[in-house]
Design an enzyme around this catalytic site. Structure first.
Site, PDB file in Angstrom:
ATOM      1  CE1 TYR A  76      -3.209   2.916   0.309  1.00 45.75           C
ATOM      2  CE2 TYR A  76      -2.743   3.023   2.661  1.00 45.75           C
ATOM      3  CZ  TYR A  76      -3.355   3.532   1.535  1.00 45.75           C
ATOM      4  OH  TYR A  76      -4.128   4.673   1.627  1.00 45.75           O
ATOM      5  CG  ASP A 116      -3.758   2.337  -3.606  1.00 48.95           C
ATOM      6  OD1 ASP A 116      -3.275   2.996  -4.552  1.00 48.95           O
ATOM      7  OD2 ASP A 116      -4.507   2.840  -2.748  1.00 48.95           O
TER       8      ASP A 116
END
Length: 252
Positions: free
Chosen positions: A104, A145
């Site tokens: 992330y 992400d």
């Protein structure tokens, strides 16, 4: 082998969506981001009941990552070795001979801010560690992400904010590719304006006002085995969805 990445933006809120999606799509490996829960609150029983094993690296309220897999999850690493960071953004493991790194990436808030400086330092540390990981694990997938839209076509033409599309961020993405990684999504013909994130505001999803910031990068050894890569918009259409859609690839 089917591998997926999905920023669920609160695992507690999105757990019913995730379980339904696992039953429908049946990926072999899933990388989740923004769990927003500590490891002790991770819904392991529900995940196992769905037919998956899981490892997580979580924290209260923010961040958090996990890897789900149908097969054994081995050689688990949490966080970037040698990089002091209280934020839980990395978990890596080996599944069926493939090194899977779930990440992330830092948002960065605004170019020139302290959070942007943290983003660039984090990216540098990640790149250095990945160089070592690729040497140890030729078959590797970096999923997550990234909070970076690497090319102009990965952002809606009317996107005006500099964050996610700035030159330093895109150069950092390029440095990841230069390690010997391939953007799986761009190995196949894709529809124009293909995005993976849409703001909750201003009817962004309905208008397809989005960014492609969720990525699956595969190593040189795995790239020839790629057979498909796509964004699954179906979960984004549900009530109370994550603002991200899953991205999936398949390997022969």
């Amino acid at each position: 082998m089917k591998i997926a990445t999905w920023n669920v933006n609160s695992l507690k809120v999105r757990l019913p969506h995730l379980l339904d999606w696992l039953a429908t799509e049946s990926p072999d490996v899933v990388c989740l981001q923004e769990l927003k829960c500590e490891d002790k609150a991770f819904p392991l029983a529900e995940i196992e009941a769905a037919g998956y094993r899981a490892v997580s690296n979580g924290q209260k309220t923010y961040n958090g990552v996990a890897i789900l897999a149908k097969s054994a999850i081995e050689d688990v690493t949490r966080d970037i070795p040698g990089f002091a960071d209280e934020q839980k953004r990395i978990i890596a493991a080996t599944v069926d001979g493939v090194r899977v790194i779930c990440a992330y990436f830092v948002n960065g808030q605004a170019v020139g801010s302290e959070k942007f400086a943290y983003k660039m330092a984090w990216l540098e540390a990640l790149t250095g560690w990945l160089h070592e990981e690729l040497a140890r694990h030729p078959q590797l997938v970096l999923a997550g992400d990234f909070n970076i839209a690497p090319e102009p076509r990965d952002a809606h033409p009317d996107w005006k904010d500099e964050i996610h599309v700035s030159v330093p961020e895109r150069e950092a993405f390029t440095r990841l590719l230069q390690l010997g990684l391939t953007d799986a999504f761009r190995q196949f013909e894709q529809p124009e304006k293909s995005y993976s994130w849409w703001d909750y505001r201003m009817m962004a999803f309905r208008r397809n006002f989005g960014l492609r910031i969720d990525h699956l990068l595969v190593s040189t050894a795995l790239a020839p085995a790629l057979t498909a890569c796509w964004v699954d918009k179906a979960p984004r259409k549900l009530e109370r969805p994550s603002d991200h859609a899953p991205v999936l690839l398949t390997l022969a």
